[in-house]
Structures are given as C-alpha cells and as structure tokens.
Write an enzyme that holds these catalytic residues in place. Structure first.
Site, mmCIF file in Angstrom:
data_model
loop_
_atom_site.group_PDB
_atom_site.id
_atom_site.type_symbol
_atom_site.label_atom_id
_atom_site.label_comp_id
_atom_site.label_asym_id
_atom_site.label_seq_id
_atom_site.Cartn_x
_atom_site.Cartn_y
_atom_site.Cartn_z
ATOM 1 N N ASP A 169 -0.131 4.754 1.003
ATOM 2 C CA ASP A 169 -0.411 5.690 1.712
ATOM 3 C C ASP A 169 -0.335 5.491 3.891
ATOM 4 O O ASP A 169 -1.576 4.594 3.785
ATOM 5 C CB ASP A 169 -1.907 6.909 2.184
ATOM 6 N N ASP A 211 -1.678 -1.119 5.657
ATOM 7 C CA ASP A 211 -1.943 -0.433 6.884
ATOM 8 C C ASP A 211 -3.259 0.149 7.646
ATOM 9 O O ASP A 211 -2.824 0.340 8.612
ATOM 10 C CB ASP A 211 -0.865 1.023 7.579
ATOM 11 N N ASP A 222 0.814 -1.283 -0.069
ATOM 12 C CA ASP A 222 0.037 -0.088 -0.096
ATOM 13 C C ASP A 222 0.957 1.074 -0.285
ATOM 14 O O ASP A 222 1.694 1.057 0.115
ATOM 15 C CB ASP A 222 -0.534 -0.128 1.136
#
Length: 231
Positions: free
Chosen positions: A12, A168, A10
């Site tokens: 961001d 995250d 991922d």
C-alpha cells in the site's frame, strides 16, 4: 553489476494506490454504527500498522473494545469484497516490476494488510511478477518487526546480503532497519519526503522510473538536501 539481487516491496502506497478503497471501507463501517466519518487525509495517516490499528484510530476515542472488534470484523468483510473498486498500480509500477523480472532480480511483497488481501491483490494486479506475497497473519509479528521480511527471503531462497527493502512510510524505514537491510523510500505514496526525511530516510525516490533506473544500475539525477538523497 546490479546493486541488489532481491527487492522486498511494501504494498500500500508503494506498488498500489489503495487509499480510496481503504477509506470507503472504513467509512462504510463507521456509518453502520452512526460514527463520524473520516477524511481521505485522515485515513492516509492512519494506515501502515495493520487493519487493527487502522480501525482503532478511525473509531471515536472511548469506543468499547467489543464494538471496536465488531467494526474490525465488518471492515475485513467489506474490504475483501471491495478492495479492487478503485485500487490500481501507481503509474510506472508494472514497468518497474517487468524490468526487474527481465533482469533476474527476485521480488517479494510484505505488508501489514491481512494476508488474504495481500495475496489476492498481488495475484490480481501483478501475477507472476510478484511470486511471494506475505501479509499479516496469526503467529507472525507484523512490521516493523522483521519476521515477514525474513519469511519472504526464505520463500524466495534469497540471502539478506543481496536484498533491499522499498517502502513509503516510517514503518518501512523501521522494518528495514530491524531486518538489517538497506531501505529505499518512495515519496509517491502515503507519506511525503519531508516526513520520510524526519524518520531517517537515506534515499528517497519520487517516481517508479527513477527507482527502476537505480535498481538496474543506471544513473539518476539527485537532489541532496543535507545527507538525504532525493531521486
């Protein structure tokens, strides 16, 4: 032997700390329309499902669809011009990516951020260390659908059998599950370890250095609350 030959990241909250630029861009648009501004913590909770839903969550309830669409267009334009004002890689991330490249591990990024921003940010901050970067685009289902993960694997020429997904958020856990990949969660980004655990995270890493050690087949100290592994 290395545990994985391919790592899909991922963006961001995982590789880049983009939160301030996202918040500034959202609040710029809200201020244009005399709407209440949002706090950094609110923006942190709003991100993860693409910019359309980010704006939907940020504007006041009951905002007319045409005005919401205008806000989204204004956000895209402003963010494209300001997405690097405060954004930076998390400490240890460049070293992580460099170590994976030296080990011959293939790397890609998949994100729900719009495709032009994903490609631009990866090119600016990581260059050739991230050869494949895929964001939200027309005709491709965004995460947690597995479509962008499968596209990344295809562009890398990699098999799913040797791949792992790193992210995250709860969206990333769902994405990995839908793609049939193991998931490594990180707690230095937009979600904390408690929420990740609630969402089914099996392994949670608290630093890029710990993640690097694991991906290169090294040993990492572990704390085990229940069946979860926090590294």
């Amino acid at each position: 032997m290395l545990p994985y030959s391919t790592v899909i990241f991922d963006l961001d909250g995982t590789l880049l700390d983009t939160l301030q630029d996202l918040a500034d861009s959202v609040n710029h648009v809200l201020s244009l329309h005399q709407m209440p501004l949002r706090s950094l913590d609110e923006i942190r909770q709003f991100v993860g499902n693409g910019v359309g839903l980010l704006i939907c969550r940020a504007v006041p309830a009951g905002t007319a669809p045409d005005l919401e669409a205008q806000c989204l267009s204004e956000f895209r334009a402003y963010y494209a011009a300001h997405m690097s004002d405060h954004t930076a890689p998390y400490s240890g991330v460049p070293e992580l990516l460099e170590s994976l490249a030296r080990a011959g591990i293939r790397v890609a990024v998949v994100s729900n951020k719009f495709d032009g921003a994903v490609k631009g940010l990866c090119r600016s901050y990581f260059g050739s260390l991230v050869p494949v970067a895929i964001g939200e685009s027309q005709g491709v289902a965004r995460k947690p659908a597995p479509d962008t993960v499968f596209r990344a694997l295809a562009e890398l020429g990699a098999e799913a059998g040797g791949a792992v997904y790193v992210g995250d958020s709860e969206v990333d856990i769902q994405t990995a599950r839908n793609a049939g990949l193991p998931c490594l969660s990180v707690s230095w980004g937009f979600r904390d370890s408690a929420l990740l655990t609630e969402q089914g995270a099996k392994r949670i890493f608290s630093s890029p250095g710990a993640l690097q050690a694991f991906l290169l087949g090294g040993q990492t100290d572990e704390i085990r609350p229940g069946s979860q592994k926090l590294l």
